[in-house]
Write a protein that holds these residues in place. Structure first.
Motif, PDB file in Angstrom:
ATOM      1  N   TYR A  31       6.504   5.935  22.882  1.00 32.58           N
ATOM      2  CA  TYR A  31       6.793   5.334  21.580  1.00 32.58           C
ATOM      3  C   TYR A  31       5.717   5.665  20.562  1.00 32.58           C
ATOM      4  CZ  TYR A  31       7.404   1.882  17.906  1.00 32.58           C
ATOM      5  OH  TYR A  31       7.547   1.291  16.675  1.00 32.58           O
ATOM      6  N   SER A  36       9.458   6.243  17.581  1.00 33.20           N
ATOM      7  CA  SER A  36      10.872   5.884  17.690  1.00 33.20           C
ATOM      8  C   SER A  36      11.146   5.330  19.071  1.00 33.20           C
ATOM      9  CB  SER A  36      11.761   7.099  17.434  1.00 33.20           C
ATOM     10  OG  SER A  36      13.099   6.848  17.836  1.00 33.20           O
ATOM     11  N   VAL A  38      14.152   4.631  20.236  1.00 32.68           N
ATOM     12  CA  VAL A  38      15.325   5.320  20.769  1.00 32.68           C
ATOM     13  C   VAL A  38      14.913   6.634  21.424  1.00 32.68           C
ATOM     14  CG1 VAL A  38      17.491   6.456  20.160  1.00 32.68           C
ATOM     15  CG2 VAL A  38      16.918   4.234  19.147  1.00 32.68           C
ATOM     16  N   GLU A  41      13.058   5.967  24.650  1.00 35.07           N
ATOM     17  CA  GLU A  41      13.973   5.637  25.745  1.00 35.07           C
ATOM     18  C   GLU A  41      14.611   6.905  26.313  1.00 35.07           C
ATOM     19  OE1 GLU A  41      14.323   2.863  27.177  1.00 35.07           O
ATOM     20  OE2 GLU A  41      13.791   1.273  25.784  1.00 35.07           O
ATOM     21  N   GLU A  95      10.155   3.766  13.580  1.00 34.75           N
ATOM     22  CA  GLU A  95      11.206   2.817  13.943  1.00 34.75           C
ATOM     23  C   GLU A  95      10.547   1.592  14.569  1.00 34.75           C
ATOM     24  OE1 GLU A  95      14.832   4.258  16.185  1.00 34.75           O
ATOM     25  OE2 GLU A  95      13.874   2.987  17.689  1.00 34.75           O
ATOM     26  N   VAL A  97       9.720  -1.980  16.481  1.00 42.95           N
ATOM     27  CA  VAL A  97      10.225  -2.631  17.687  1.00 42.95           C
ATOM     28  C   VAL A  97       9.852  -4.108  17.652  1.00 42.95           C
ATOM     29  CG1 VAL A  97      10.236  -0.609  19.181  1.00 42.95           C
ATOM     30  CG2 VAL A  97       8.149  -1.945  18.966  1.00 42.95           C
ATOM     31  N   SER A 287      20.326   2.390  11.095  1.00 44.34           N
ATOM     32  CA  SER A 287      20.133   2.700  12.516  1.00 44.34           C
ATOM     33  C   SER A 287      18.799   2.159  13.024  1.00 44.34           C
ATOM     34  CB  SER A 287      20.222   4.215  12.744  1.00 44.34           C
ATOM     35  OG  SER A 287      19.168   4.895  12.068  1.00 44.34           O
ATOM     36  N   LYS A 288      17.772   2.184  12.175  1.00 42.14           N
ATOM     37  CA  LYS A 288      16.476   1.656  12.586  1.00 42.14           C
ATOM     38  C   LYS A 288      16.495   0.134  12.649  1.00 42.14           C
ATOM     39  CE  LYS A 288      13.694   5.580  11.057  1.00 42.14           C
ATOM     40  NZ  LYS A 288      12.511   6.049  10.295  1.00 42.14           N
ATOM     41  N   ALA A 291      18.305  -0.712  15.838  1.00 38.31           N
ATOM     42  CA  ALA A 291      17.455  -0.464  16.999  1.00 38.31           C
ATOM     43  C   ALA A 291      16.419  -1.576  17.159  1.00 38.31           C
ATOM     44  CB  ALA A 291      16.763   0.887  16.858  1.00 38.31           C
ATOM     45  N   ALA A 294      18.052  -4.620  18.576  1.00 33.92           N
ATOM     46  CA  ALA A 294      18.428  -4.421  19.979  1.00 33.92           C
ATOM     47  C   ALA A 294      17.218  -4.347  20.900  1.00 33.92           C
ATOM     48  CB  ALA A 294      19.253  -3.141  20.122  1.00 33.92           C
ATOM     49  N   SER A 295      16.022  -4.157  20.319  1.00 37.94           N
ATOM     50  CA  SER A 295      14.854  -3.876  21.156  1.00 37.94           C
ATOM     51  C   SER A 295      14.463  -5.048  22.045  1.00 37.94           C
ATOM     52  CB  SER A 295      13.664  -3.441  20.293  1.00 37.94           C
ATOM     53  OG  SER A 295      13.300  -4.446  19.364  1.00 37.94           O
ATOM     54  N   ARG A 298      16.744  -5.077  24.952  1.00 38.05           N
ATOM     55  CA  ARG A 298      16.511  -3.879  25.749  1.00 38.05           C
ATOM     56  C   ARG A 298      15.276  -4.046  26.613  1.00 38.05           C
ATOM     57  NH1 ARG A 298      16.678  -0.260  21.910  1.00 38.05           N
ATOM     58  NH2 ARG A 298      14.451  -0.177  21.489  1.00 38.05           N
TER      59      ARG A 298
END
Length: 315
Positions: A31, A36, A38, A41, A95, A97, A287-288, A291, A294-295, A298
């Protein structure tokens, strides 16, 4: 009556256990190199596949193998990402987190996770970035970094030294978390009410505002410089009416997620020094934002109890 022997743990189960044990560290490395979650990952998915297929009986140190594989793959992705970002519309920001469930994302030194620092790291080459991250965020020894990067020890020391100097030239003395949150709250309150004078009082003279939308939102496509211009931009009238602002934990510090009609439209992050807020970062890229939201789930799926049972899906 003779007892049935307990079933032996399979080799694949051991591989999964080892991978999950070190996953936080691996994600933290990827990261920071990539900026990022994503992409990080994706790197970890490839690392897992390689770990699964390798002859693990010949691996002396699993963590060294996994760290080296992660770093090299992240460097490769960073090199291609640099080319892709040349067509990015407007400023690019890392991005973010959600670090509320895993505050350090595997780091021994959490300051190496801050948004402002990740943005500065982008100015380094991928190899310089990786060397700095391994040394400063995870305290790898120089010989270990040299082996991971396949460079000489002398070269690695020079790379880390150059990276430190470059970053120290751009870094400022930060404030504590309480003051950071106070200034963020004051900034949001003044921006919502259109109080430009109060905003200017919070900003450093050389403040800069960066808006990451990649052409998907109506936001500034160039950096906005100077206290007066940054303050005026922050009062953008189409953003604040009926806005619902919720504080979030982003990259180890407090940020603000801005919702309108129940939908997240922007994530606000600030960098603060003794002189005031010197960097205002607006993440508008949908999208960021998605993400980031969702982090948390995740991380919980990847690092929580039973993670080993679904490692391929969680990576």
């Amino acid at each position: 009556m003779a007892l049935e022997p307990a079933p032996m743990t399979s080799d694949l189960e051991v591989a999964v256990s080892v991978f999950v044990q070190h996953r936080r560290r691996l994600f933290g490395i990827a990261y920071r190199v990539l900026g990022s979650a994503v992409e990080a990952e994706d790197v970890l998915q490839e690392v897992w596949l390689r770990w699964q297929k390798t002859d693990r009986s010949a691996v002396v140190s699993p963590v060294a193998f996994l760290s080296a594989t992660t770093t090299r793959l992240a460097i490769n992705v960073a090199q291609s990402a640099r080319v892709r970002r040349e067509t990015y519309i407007g400023p690019w920001l890392p991005e973010p987190v959600d670090t509320s469930s895993d505050p350090e994302v595997g780091a021994q030194r959490a300051e190496a996770l801050e948004m402002a620092l990740l943005l500065v790291l982008e100015k380094l080459s991928p190899t310089e970035r990786a060397a700095y991250v391994l040394r400063e965020a995870f305290d790898y020894a120089y010989p270990e970094i040299a082996e991971i990067l396949r460079l000489s020890l002398v070269n690695v020391r020079k790379i880390v030294s150059r990276a430190r100097k470059h970053l120290s030239d751009e870094q400022r003395e930060s404030v504590d978390t309480t003051e950071h949150r106070r200034l963020l709250n004051a900034f949001v309150s003044a921006a919502q009410t259109g109080d430009v004078a109060s905003l200017e009082a919070l900003l450093a003279p050389d403040a800069v505002s960066l808006s990451d939308g990649n052409g998907m939102r109506a936001c500034a496509r160039v950096p906005v410089l100077g206290r007066a211009r940054v303050a005026k931009l922050a009062t953008y009238r189409r953003l604040w009416p009926a806005a619902d602002v919720r504080l979030v934990d982003a990259n180890g510090s407090t940020g603000a997620m801005i919702y309108r009609d129940g939908e997240p439209v922007a994530l606000l992050h600030i960098a603060v020094s003794k002189a005031g807020i010197h960097q205002v970062m607006w993440v508008f890229n949908p999208s960021k934002i998605a993400a980031f939201l969702a982090s948390r789930s995740r991380f919980a799926a990847a690092f929580g109890p039973g993670a080993g049972r679904c490692v391929t899906g969680a990576v």
